[in-house]
Design an enzyme around this catalytic site. Sequence first.
Site, PDB file in Angstrom:
ATOM      1  N   HIS A   1      -4.763   2.768  -6.638  1.00  0.00           N
ATOM      2  CA  HIS A   1      -3.454   3.316  -6.284  1.00  0.00           C
ATOM      3  C   HIS A   1      -2.462   3.325  -7.447  1.00  0.00           C
ATOM      4  CE1 HIS A   1      -0.557   4.660  -3.311  1.00  0.00           C
ATOM      5  NE2 HIS A   1       0.309   3.746  -3.717  1.00  0.00           N
TER       6      HIS A   1
ATOM      7  N   ASP B   1      -8.735   4.634  -3.963  1.00  0.00           N
ATOM      8  CA  ASP B   1      -7.494   4.133  -3.363  1.00  0.00           C
ATOM      9  C   ASP B   1      -7.736   3.780  -1.900  1.00  0.00           C
ATOM     10  OD1 ASP B   1      -4.920   3.626  -2.549  1.00  0.00           O
ATOM     11  OD2 ASP B   1      -4.053   5.435  -3.433  1.00  0.00           O
TER      12      ASP B   1
ATOM     13  N   SER C   1       3.404   7.414  -4.868  1.00  0.00           N
ATOM     14  CA  SER C   1       3.270   6.660  -3.623  1.00  0.00           C
ATOM     15  C   SER C   1       4.408   6.960  -2.649  1.00  0.00           C
ATOM     16  CB  SER C   1       3.179   5.163  -3.952  1.00  0.00           C
ATOM     17  OG  SER C   1       2.836   4.406  -2.827  1.00  0.00           O
TER      18      SER C   1
END
Length: 713
Positions: free
Chosen positions: A668, A635, A439
Amino acid sequence: MATKVAQNNDDAAVRFARHAEKLSLLPHHEENERVKATTAVQARFITPQDPVIETADGGRLPAVPLIEAQILNKLKREAEGSHIEVGSAAIGDAKEEQLSRTGAGQVPQNDLLAGSALEHELSSQSTEPEAPLGSAIPPSRTNPLFPPLPLYGPPTSMRNVHCNLFRFSSFFLSLGFLAVIVLGSAFTSVPLMLRHIGLRLTGTDPDARRPFHEEEKRRKQARREAAKSWKQRQRRRNSMEKAGNDSEGNASDGDDYTPTEGGHDPLICDVGYYARRVGLDIEEFRVQTEDGFIIQLWHVYNPKEYSAVSEETRRHHEPVVFPEKHGEHGRTHGASGAQYNDGNRRYPVLLVHGLLQSSGAYCSNDEDSLAFFLCKSGYDVWLGNNRCGFDPQHQMLKYSDPRMWAWNIRQMGVMDLPALISRVLSETGFPKLGLICHSQGTTETFVALAKEQRPDLGTKISVFCALAPAAYAGPLIGKMYFKFMRVISPGMFRVFFGIHAFIPFMMTMHSILPGKLYGALGYRVFSFLFNWTDDRWEQDLRDRMFQFAPVYVSAESMRWWLGRECFAKQRCILATREEGQLEDEEDEDETLFAGKSSCHTSSDDLGSEAVEARGRTAWYDEQVPPMAFWIAGSDDLVDGRRLLRRFTRGREPHVRLVHSKIIEEYEHLDVIWAMDAIEKVGKEVREVVWRTASKECKELCRVPAGCEDVELD
């Protein structure tokens, strides 16, 4: 003539002293040794766009607006009677920044003089990449993506009043914002709770729908039996110690990994504790960035083959990255380098975390934690944490100083990441390492490697593995609560969220709430914010996962992500919205063509002129390392598919994409927390890192488990 020259030098010295005062640690109205030692003496350019202030005692103060650094260095040269070399970009932008900060007609006279000199000597600027950093023109194309940071001078009575007003307003307003989020998460949880109650009333287990339900039950039972067995061993060990017999303590010395912690999970924020539960351990190093922040670097190791080094060895070094001969020195004197022999060394990998997290996120799944899996596979695993984190520290600044919080994703990438990589290489003695990020960790890496930022960092990375890469915004950015942050002005953002840490009350809650309650609350709130579910996680470990989040981040950093100027507006980290729209139009045309011709369009299908034209807008140059992507197909937070299209359709001609995978059912966080993440991500990461390591490094290292048949890339 001599008198006139001396007078000019004296005037320059006065202007330099006045300008240096507003960039120093302390105001100059007091005459003492502390003030003299912390006076700003020059701006040191880390990149053409990233100056830091160096003080008389060699300390570092964080980044300041570019024009302020240029004026300081120019006035210093004038005061020294040297030839003036100016390092600047867009003078018009610089003047606007000065006007907006001081008010029209109120620009300090010495700044106007320096600004005029800058404009007059613009012809001395250079756009060549080999030009000195002090005389290079930063590319203006990135300005909309990285606007200047605010300038906070040394503490004065008026500045302290302003800071306290911001802290007062932001405490109540941000607390109200947090309360709305908590209430929203509670409200949206009601239908789910009622559905679960209804299923239980009908004799149906609501968890039976979970994809790993049977495996979850098996692991939960195994964990209970392991806890019971641990208690029994502890009782026997205590009894034998009282009797003077410690043979029980050595009974399992033949095991490869012997747990030294066990029993009931107390749910604590301690990565070392969870490492010891699986037979490993962790030692903490402190790293100093080039702008003076002290950040945490955790080293995961097997205590049966590695001995933790002294606290003195683990303390931070000088704010210099990649010192001369750091590899040779690390091979014989580094923490890892000195303890492993050639042929049996561990190849180093550095893991970096996501937004509002720490690298403890890689350590919360017992044996299925990515950090522990890679360590037991044979890698030398290091966990990097960004600035502030759980323990905000700076070489010179205090927590209450707003300058400690004047940073965003750019400083994380340009300052934090090189410092972490440099320390790992210094401790292991290798020329490169494998970089694994999740991320926001991928964002700071994408930013750091860009050709306008710090592209030479790519020469220190053998492969960049991006998990849920965050470069383009997903549909979640349009949610109501994110829109609120985007519509308010920068000034109102600071009124709401302050100029220090972003909603620090979250950290207070973390410290006072019981682990189980905090974990449950953390999941509900973040699930509401980011549209996650725990369907693929091991539910019994969910509360543990949230013990390592959130951490301290700057309000300025959150404004970069969610405010009206940067990521939320541009929908990309390194391209403006207009450039993104042009990409979309090109992709739509190619998709339409591919549909008519029944074939897939890639960079190989484009003409040489089209590929060359696209390459002109490339983010990266030839120094970029190989990359590998694991994209979560479900996601909503980021758009990984769009990023993958950029790399497969010729927009990055210098990037070698060695692996890419879209896992359709993943969200995610599933790339690091799903119960099958080791099978779908971890094992592939392990192989990619080994495959891209150089032949010379492979000869020095043991072959990681599972990589015996992996060939050199």
